[in-house]
Write a protein that holds these residues in place. Structure first.
Motif, PDB file in Angstrom:
ATOM      1  N   ALA A 216       0.793  -1.225   0.000  1.00 33.20           N
ATOM      2  CA  ALA A 216       0.000   0.000   0.000  1.00 33.20           C
ATOM      3  C   ALA A 216       0.824   1.273   0.000  1.00 33.20           C
ATOM      4  O   ALA A 216       0.273   2.353  -0.222  1.00 33.20           O
ATOM      5  CB  ALA A 216      -0.900   0.012   1.244  1.00 33.20           C
ATOM      6  N   PHE A 217       2.114   1.162   0.237  1.00 35.08           N
ATOM      7  CA  PHE A 217       2.882   2.380   0.476  1.00 35.08           C
ATOM      8  C   PHE A 217       3.335   3.045  -0.821  1.00 35.08           C
ATOM      9  O   PHE A 217       3.573   2.398  -1.834  1.00 35.08           O
ATOM     10  CB  PHE A 217       4.084   2.068   1.362  1.00 35.08           C
ATOM     11  N   THR A 218       3.435   4.357  -0.746  1.00 33.51           N
ATOM     12  CA  THR A 218       3.970   5.153  -1.847  1.00 33.51           C
ATOM     13  C   THR A 218       5.360   5.631  -1.459  1.00 33.51           C
ATOM     14  O   THR A 218       5.511   6.489  -0.595  1.00 33.51           O
ATOM     15  CB  THR A 218       3.071   6.362  -2.141  1.00 33.51           C
ATOM     16  N   LYS A 219       6.356   5.016  -2.042  1.00 35.08           N
ATOM     17  CA  LYS A 219       7.744   5.416  -1.848  1.00 35.08           C
ATOM     18  C   LYS A 219       8.158   5.393  -0.378  1.00 35.08           C
ATOM     19  O   LYS A 219       8.496   6.420   0.205  1.00 35.08           O
ATOM     20  CB  LYS A 219       8.011   6.782  -2.471  1.00 35.08           C
ATOM     21  N   MET A 220       8.142   4.185   0.234  1.00 31.69           N
ATOM     22  CA  MET A 220       8.754   4.004   1.548  1.00 31.69           C
ATOM     23  C   MET A 220      10.258   3.908   1.333  1.00 31.69           C
ATOM     24  O   MET A 220      10.739   2.978   0.703  1.00 31.69           O
ATOM     25  CB  MET A 220       8.220   2.751   2.236  1.00 31.69           C
ATOM     26  N   GLU A 221      10.982   4.857   1.880  1.00 31.07           N
ATOM     27  CA  GLU A 221      12.394   4.968   1.532  1.00 31.07           C
ATOM     28  C   GLU A 221      13.296   4.532   2.693  1.00 31.07           C
ATOM     29  O   GLU A 221      13.280   3.388   3.100  1.00 31.07           O
ATOM     30  CB  GLU A 221      12.679   6.387   1.051  1.00 31.07           C
ATOM     31  N   GLY A 222      14.093   5.446   3.258  1.00 23.37           N
ATOM     32  CA  GLY A 222      15.085   5.051   4.237  1.00 23.37           C
ATOM     33  C   GLY A 222      14.516   4.515   5.534  1.00 23.37           C
ATOM     34  O   GLY A 222      13.411   4.872   5.958  1.00 23.37           O
ATOM     35  N   THR A 223      15.279   3.627   6.190  1.00 25.76           N
ATOM     36  CA  THR A 223      14.927   3.082   7.491  1.00 25.76           C
ATOM     37  C   THR A 223      16.104   3.244   8.444  1.00 25.76           C
ATOM     38  O   THR A 223      17.266   3.246   8.017  1.00 25.76           O
ATOM     39  CB  THR A 223      14.569   1.585   7.401  1.00 25.76           C
ATOM     40  N   THR A 224      15.807   3.379   9.737  1.00 24.58           N
ATOM     41  CA  THR A 224      16.854   3.452  10.744  1.00 24.58           C
ATOM     42  C   THR A 224      16.252   3.028  12.072  1.00 24.58           C
ATOM     43  O   THR A 224      15.035   2.837  12.182  1.00 24.58           O
ATOM     44  CB  THR A 224      17.469   4.867  10.820  1.00 24.58           C
ATOM     45  N   ILE A 225      17.094   2.896  13.113  1.00 22.72           N
ATOM     46  CA  ILE A 225      16.625   2.353  14.388  1.00 22.72           C
ATOM     47  C   ILE A 225      17.134   3.176  15.566  1.00 22.72           C
ATOM     48  O   ILE A 225      18.263   3.673  15.559  1.00 22.72           O
ATOM     49  CB  ILE A 225      17.057   0.876  14.546  1.00 22.72           C
ATOM     50  N   ASN A 226      16.280   3.317  16.542  1.00 28.63           N
ATOM     51  CA  ASN A 226      16.588   3.906  17.845  1.00 28.63           C
ATOM     52  C   ASN A 226      16.660   2.729  18.820  1.00 28.63           C
ATOM     53  O   ASN A 226      15.633   2.176  19.221  1.00 28.63           O
ATOM     54  CB  ASN A 226      15.479   4.896  18.213  1.00 28.63           C
ATOM     55  N   ILE A 227      17.878   2.310  19.164  1.00 26.95           N
ATOM     56  CA  ILE A 227      18.066   1.083  19.937  1.00 26.95           C
ATOM     57  C   ILE A 227      17.532   1.229  21.362  1.00 26.95           C
ATOM     58  O   ILE A 227      16.850   0.338  21.875  1.00 26.95           O
ATOM     59  CB  ILE A 227      19.552   0.681  19.956  1.00 26.95           C
ATOM     60  N   LYS A 228      17.833   2.341  22.015  1.00 26.90           N
ATOM     61  CA  LYS A 228      17.432   2.519  23.410  1.00 26.90           C
ATOM     62  C   LYS A 228      15.921   2.413  23.578  1.00 26.90           C
ATOM     63  O   LYS A 228      15.430   1.742  24.498  1.00 26.90           O
ATOM     64  CB  LYS A 228      17.921   3.867  23.933  1.00 26.90           C
ATOM     65  N   ASP A 229      15.167   3.077  22.698  1.00 24.37           N
ATOM     66  CA  ASP A 229      13.703   3.072  22.796  1.00 24.37           C
ATOM     67  C   ASP A 229      13.080   1.879  22.082  1.00 24.37           C
ATOM     68  O   ASP A 229      11.871   1.693  22.132  1.00 24.37           O
ATOM     69  CB  ASP A 229      13.131   4.368  22.222  1.00 24.37           C
TER      70      ASP A 229
ATOM     71  N   LYS B 146      18.834   8.663   9.383  1.00 25.12           N
ATOM     72  CA  LYS B 146      19.858   8.074  10.248  1.00 25.12           C
ATOM     73  C   LYS B 146      19.625   8.576  11.664  1.00 25.12           C
ATOM     74  O   LYS B 146      19.310   9.750  11.874  1.00 25.12           O
ATOM     75  CB  LYS B 146      21.274   8.463   9.802  1.00 25.12           C
ATOM     76  N   TYR B 147      19.805   7.668  12.616  1.00 22.96           N
ATOM     77  CA  TYR B 147      19.578   8.030  14.012  1.00 22.96           C
ATOM     78  C   TYR B 147      20.881   7.975  14.788  1.00 22.96           C
ATOM     79  O   TYR B 147      21.674   7.041  14.626  1.00 22.96           O
ATOM     80  CB  TYR B 147      18.560   7.080  14.660  1.00 22.96           C
ATOM     81  N   SER B 148      21.116   8.976  15.650  1.00 26.07           N
ATOM     82  CA  SER B 148      22.272   9.004  16.534  1.00 26.07           C
ATOM     83  C   SER B 148      21.816   8.694  17.955  1.00 26.07           C
ATOM     84  O   SER B 148      21.045   9.457  18.540  1.00 26.07           O
ATOM     85  CB  SER B 148      22.952  10.377  16.504  1.00 26.07           C
ATOM     86  N   GLU B 149      22.302   7.572  18.488  1.00 24.73           N
ATOM     87  CA  GLU B 149      21.991   7.211  19.875  1.00 24.73           C
ATOM     88  C   GLU B 149      22.569   8.248  20.839  1.00 24.73           C
ATOM     89  O   GLU B 149      21.936   8.603  21.837  1.00 24.73           O
ATOM     90  CB  GLU B 149      22.572   5.829  20.197  1.00 24.73           C
ATOM     91  N   THR B 150      23.755   8.731  20.548  1.00 27.34           N
ATOM     92  CA  THR B 150      24.411   9.685  21.425  1.00 27.34           C
ATOM     93  C   THR B 150      23.666  11.006  21.493  1.00 27.34           C
ATOM     94  O   THR B 150      23.453  11.563  22.576  1.00 27.34           O
ATOM     95  CB  THR B 150      25.847   9.930  20.941  1.00 27.34           C
ATOM     96  N   LEU B 151      23.271  11.508  20.348  1.00 24.94           N
ATOM     97  CA  LEU B 151      22.625  12.821  20.281  1.00 24.94           C
ATOM     98  C   LEU B 151      21.108  12.733  20.427  1.00 24.94           C
ATOM     99  O   LEU B 151      20.449  13.766  20.447  1.00 24.94           O
ATOM    100  CB  LEU B 151      22.986  13.517  18.968  1.00 24.94           C
ATOM    101  N   ARG B 152      20.567  11.507  20.507  1.00 25.35           N
ATOM    102  CA  ARG B 152      19.113  11.293  20.608  1.00 25.35           C
ATOM    103  C   ARG B 152      18.398  12.046  19.481  1.00 25.35           C
ATOM    104  O   ARG B 152      17.354  12.670  19.659  1.00 25.35           O
ATOM    105  CB  ARG B 152      18.586  11.756  21.969  1.00 25.35           C
ATOM    106  N   THR B 153      18.984  11.941  18.296  1.00 23.10           N
ATOM    107  CA  THR B 153      18.532  12.760  17.171  1.00 23.10           C
ATOM    108  C   THR B 153      18.330  11.909  15.926  1.00 23.10           C
ATOM    109  O   THR B 153      19.183  11.084  15.586  1.00 23.10           O
ATOM    110  CB  THR B 153      19.560  13.878  16.882  1.00 23.10           C
ATOM    111  N   LEU B 154      17.213  12.142  15.274  1.00 20.37           N
ATOM    112  CA  LEU B 154      16.925  11.531  13.978  1.00 20.37           C
ATOM    113  C   LEU B 154      17.278  12.540  12.899  1.00 20.37           C
ATOM    114  O   LEU B 154      16.713  13.642  12.855  1.00 20.37           O
ATOM    115  CB  LEU B 154      15.446  11.156  13.891  1.00 20.37           C
ATOM    116  N   PHE B 155      18.219  12.194  12.032  1.00 18.10           N
ATOM    117  CA  PHE B 155      18.611  13.059  10.925  1.00 18.10           C
ATOM    118  C   PHE B 155      17.782  12.678   9.694  1.00 18.10           C
ATOM    119  O   PHE B 155      17.612  11.496   9.385  1.00 18.10           O
ATOM    120  CB  PHE B 155      20.100  12.939  10.635  1.00 18.10           C
TER     121      PHE B 155
END
Length: 657
Positions: free
Chosen positions: A439-452, A546-555
Motif C-alpha cells: 500500500a505504500f507510496t515510496k517508503m524509503e530510508g529506514t533506521t533504528i533507535n536502539i534505546k527506545d 539516520k539516528y544518533s543514539e548519542t545525540l538522541r537525534t533523527l537526521f
C-alpha cells in the motif's frame, strides 16, 4: 579561571576528562565531539580547574534559516549556518559552529589507490575500461555521475594504506547520471559505480582528508543497477541497494528495460538479465583500501532503498521505494551473514491512518540461500513465464489472484512448485498475491533507535495507494489516509520479540516491528513567494534517515519536489524539536546521509547531494537568477559533491547552576 598562557588545549582536556583521549560522546568521561577542520592544537578553551570527568548531558542544534533570493549564491550551493550546543554533566557547555567540507566534486581527477589519478564518480564497463560520453563531437569524455548517494564511514583496526597516517574508509555509491553532454537522459542506462575512499583522520581535530580513491569491480555481480540509499552493517560492511528493480514481464510495474546497462556494461544489449538486478549488494572493505562486492539474491527483489540491520546482526528491515510497495523484513540464518534466511512482508491487521496505530502480522514468503536463487538466474536461465503467469486483462478465472502494483491491476498465478522462485525473483507480485499490505507510496530510508526499541521509515509521499479511494488504493491493505500529503512523513515502528508469522511459525528475533504509526509529517501549502509548495519550516519528502543514539537525534534528508532547496534536518526524539541543519543547492536532493557516533572518538555526519539545478515547476521564479551560479559551481550542472558536516568550537564555557 586559568590564564591564557596556561589555558589547556582541547587535546589536553580530552586527556584530563578521561585519562584516554577521544572517548565517544556519551561514554564514560567523554569529551569528543563532531569533527572539526581547525588544524591547530591550540584551540582556546576556558575551564575552571580542577577539570572533572564529564559525560554528555544534552545536545541541542540551533537552526539555520532557509536561504532566499536575497543571497542567490547561497541558494546555489551547500549552505550550513546551524550550530550545535553540548551540555556536559560537569556544568560546562560547548557550542559548535557547523559547516560543510567536501572531499570532491564528481568529475574531478582524484588520487587513484592504484597510482595516478581517476575520475571521481566515473563509470567503467565489465573490463574496467572507462565508459565514454561521445554525444558531442570533439568533447568526448568519460561519463561521471551527478548523483552520489548512499555512503558508509568505516574504521578498521590495523588498516594500512601507503601514505596515509590514520586511515578511515568511506564507501560512496553513485545512483545514476542524469544526462549526457547533448542533454539526453541517461537514467538507468549506465552501471552504477561504487567507490572506497581512503581518508586520513587528523587525530587532533578529527578532520578528514581524501587521500586515495578505489573503484570497486562490479563485474562479479553483473554490474549494479541504480544504487540509491545505503547503510553500514554492524560488522562494518556497506549495504548498498538497487532501486526500481526491472520488470522482467515488461508490464510497466517496475524499472525500465536493462538493454542500456547491457550495452554500456557488457557491450551487448542482450547480455543483461532483469533478474540480476533489484537485489541487496554488500561491499567489504579490505585493510589496504581495496574492496569486494557480492549480491544477496535471497533478500527479495524489490526497490531496495536504505535497509537497516538490527543489533542482533540477523534481522533486517527494508523499505520499498515503489508505488504499492510493501514493508519487508529479512531474518538471516546466521549472525553477520546475509547469504541465507527467511523473507517476510508486513500485513496490517488494523487500518493505518494519519492518527491511528496499526498492528503488524508478518507473512512468511519463504526461505532461500543467495546461491540457489542466483543459480536459478545464471545457471538455469529461468524466465518469468516459467515462474508465474501475470496478465494485464482479467481472465475471469478464479485460479488467478487480482493484485495491484504501481497503480495497475494484474491477475497472477504461480506455476506449480515455483513458489520459491516467485518469492525471491518476483517479490512484489508474490507478496501481493500472499496478502501483504502493498500500500505504500515510496517508503524509503529506514533506521533504528536502539534505546527506545523503535524503528523509523521515511515516506517520501503520502498519496495515491495510501489514500482512501486513491489511485492504486486497495481496501484490504489496511492503509487508508484521509487526504494526500505530498510532503510525506515518517512512520515509527515499535519493535518486539518472537512475533508469530501467519503460517504459525515463530520469528526468531527480538527486533520485529509489531505496529506502526505516523510520527511526523510535512505540510502542503499553496506556493509561497519563493515557489515552495510545502511548508519550508517542516520536512518535505523525507528520504535518507539516520539516528544518533548519542545525540538522541533523527537526521532526515529530503528528496523533494516541494522545497526549492532541499534540506537536512535534525529531529530530537525527546524535545520533538525539528531543526534545519543544511541546505542543498536548488534543485538538488540531500543524499548520502550517514551519522556515526564515534570513529576514534569523533562524531561525524556525512552528507552528499545530487543533481543540482534539476529544475522543476517550483523553480520557475528562481531558475533565472540561480542558473549561472549552478553552472559555475557544478560543471554546468554535471557534477555534485561528496562530503561531511564539520564543527568548530565557538565558546566552550562554564555554565553556572
Amino acid at each position: 579561571m586559568t590564564s591564557a598562557s596556561t589555558q589547556p588545549t582541547r587535546r589536553d582536556l580530552l586527556k584530563w576528562f578521561g585519562g584516554i583521549p577521544f572517548l565517544p560522546l556519551g561514554a564514560m568521561a567523554t569529551a569528543a565531539t563532531l569533527a572539526g577542520c581547525n588544524d591547530s592544537d591550540n584551540d582556546s578553551v576556558v575551564v575552571t580547574p580542577p577539570v572533572e570527568a564529564s559525560n554528555l548531558k544534552n545536545a541541542k542544534f540551533t537552526a539555520m534559516s532557509a536561504p532566499s533570493l536575497a543571497n542567490p549564491a547561497e541558494m546555489a550551493t551547500t549552505s550550513v549556518q546551524s550550530k550545535l550546543k553540548i551540555d556536559w554533566d560537569n556544568s560546562t557547555s560547548t557550542e559548535y559552529q557547523l559547516a560543510y567540507k567536501n572531499f570532491f566534486k564528481t568529475g574531478e581527477q582524484v588520487p587513484n589507490l592504484k597510482g595516478g589519478t581517476i575520475v571521481a564518480g566515473g563509470y567503467f564497463n565489465v573490463n574496467g575500461d572507462p565508459i565514454m560520453d561521445n554525444s558531442v563531437a570533439g568533447k568526448e569524455r568519460q561519463f561521471f555521475s551527478d548523483c552520489p548517494d548512499g555512503s558508509s564511514l568505516i574504521h578498521l583496526e590495523n588498516a594500512k594504506v601507503d601514505g596515509v597516517s590514520n586511515p578511515v574508509f568511506h564507501v560512496v555509491q553513485f545512483e545514476y547520471t542524469s544526462k549526457n553532454q547533448a542533454g539526453a537522459s541517461e537514467y538507468g542506462e549506465l552501471p552504477s559505480p561504487i567507490a572506497i575512499l581512503t581518508l586520513d583522520q587528523d587525530q587532533k581535530t578529527g578532520h578528514l582528508e581524501l587521500k586515495k580513491y578505489f573503484n570497486v569491480d562490479t563485474a562479479p555481480v553483473h554490474g549494479l543497477w541504480i544504487t540509491c540509499g545505503a547503510s553500514l552493517s554492524p560488522w562494518n560492511t556497506h549495504l548498498s541497494s538497487e532501486e526500481y528493480e526491472p520488470d522482467a514481464f515488461e508490464q510497466g510495474i517496475g524499472g525500465s528495460a536493462v538493454t542500456g546497462i547491457g550495452k554500456n556494461f557488457f557491450g551487448d544489449a542482450s547480455k543483461a538479465k532483469a533478474y540480476n538486478y533489484g537485489h541487496l549488494p554488500e561491499v567489504t572493505v579490505n585493510l589496504d583500501g581495496t574492496g569486494t562486492i557480492k549480491k544477496h539474491f535471497c533478500m527479495g527483489r524489490i526497490s531496495h532503498e536504505l535497509v537497516h540491520v538490527m543489533p542482533d546482526n540477523r534481522t533486517v528491515i527494508m523499505g520499498d521505494d515503489y508505488t504499492n510497495g510493501g514493508f519487508f523484513m529479512f531474518v538471516a540464518d546466521k549472525e553477520k551473514d546475509l547469504s541465507a534466511g527467511t523473507l517476510y512482508v508486513a500485513k496490517y491487521l488494523d487500518v493505518l491512518t494519519e492518527s491511528s496505530t496499526a498492528r503488524i502480522q508478518w507473512i512468511n514468503l519463504g526461505h532461500a540461500t543467495s546461491q540457489e536463487i542466483e543459480n536459478l538466474v545464471n545457471v538455469q536461465n529461468i524466465q518469468p513465464t516459467e515462474i508465474m503467469e501475470s496478465l494485464t486483462v482479467n481472465p475471469n478465472d478464479a485460479s488467478y489472484t487480482e493484485i495491484t502494483l504501481a497503480k495497475k491491476k494484474l491477475w497472477v498465478k504461480v506455476k506449480p512448485g515455483m513458489e520459491k522462485a516467485a518469492a525471491f525473483l518476483e517479490t512484489h507480485r508474490y507478496a501481493a498475491l500472499k496478502g501483504g499490505s502493498m500500500a505504500f507510496t515510496k517508503m524509503e530510508g529506514t533506521t533504528i533507535n536502539i534505546k527506545d526499541k523503535v524503528a523509523y521509515s521515511a515516506l517520501a509521499n503520502i498519496q495515491d495507494s495510501m489514500i482512501t479511494n486513491g489511485s492504486g488504493w486497495v481496501a484490504s491493505n489496511n492503509v487508508s489516509f484521509s487526504k494526500k500529503i505530498t510532503a510525506g512523513g515518517i512512520l515509527e515502528h515499535k519493535l518486539g520479540t518472537a512475533y508469530p508469522a501467519t503460517d504459525g511459525s515463530l520469528i526468531n528475533s527480538e527486533w520485529v516491528p509489531l505496529y506502526s504509526h505516523l510520527m511526523l509529517s510535512g505540510v502542503d501549502i499553496s506556493a509561497d513567494s519563493l515557489g515552495n509548495t510545502a511548508d519550508p519550516e517542516k520536512i518535505a519528502s523525507p528520504d535518507n534517515l539516520k539516528y544518533s543514539e548519542t545525540l538522541r537525534t533523527l537526521f532526515i534528508g529530503e528528496d523533494s519536489g516541494n522545497h526549492v532547496n532541499n534540506f537536512l534536518w535534525a529531529y530530537n526524539v525527546d524535545s520533538k524539536e525539528l531543526v534545519r541543519l543544511l541546505s542543498t543547492p536548488a534543485g538538488a536532493e540531500s543524499t548520502g546521509l550517514h551519522a556515526v557516533d564515534s570513529v576514534n572518538g569523533w562524531t561525524y555526519i556525512m552528507s552528499n547531494f545530487q543533481h543540482p539545478g534539476d529544475w522543476g515547476s517550483i523553480h520557475a521564479g528562481v531558475k533565472g537568477q540561480l542558473q549561472s551560479y549552478i553552472d559555475s559551481n557544478y560543471s554546468d550542472g554535471f557534477s555534485a559533491s561528496v562530503g561531511y558536516i564539520t564543527a568548530d568550537p565557538i565558546a566552550p564555557s562554564v555554565v553556572k547552576k
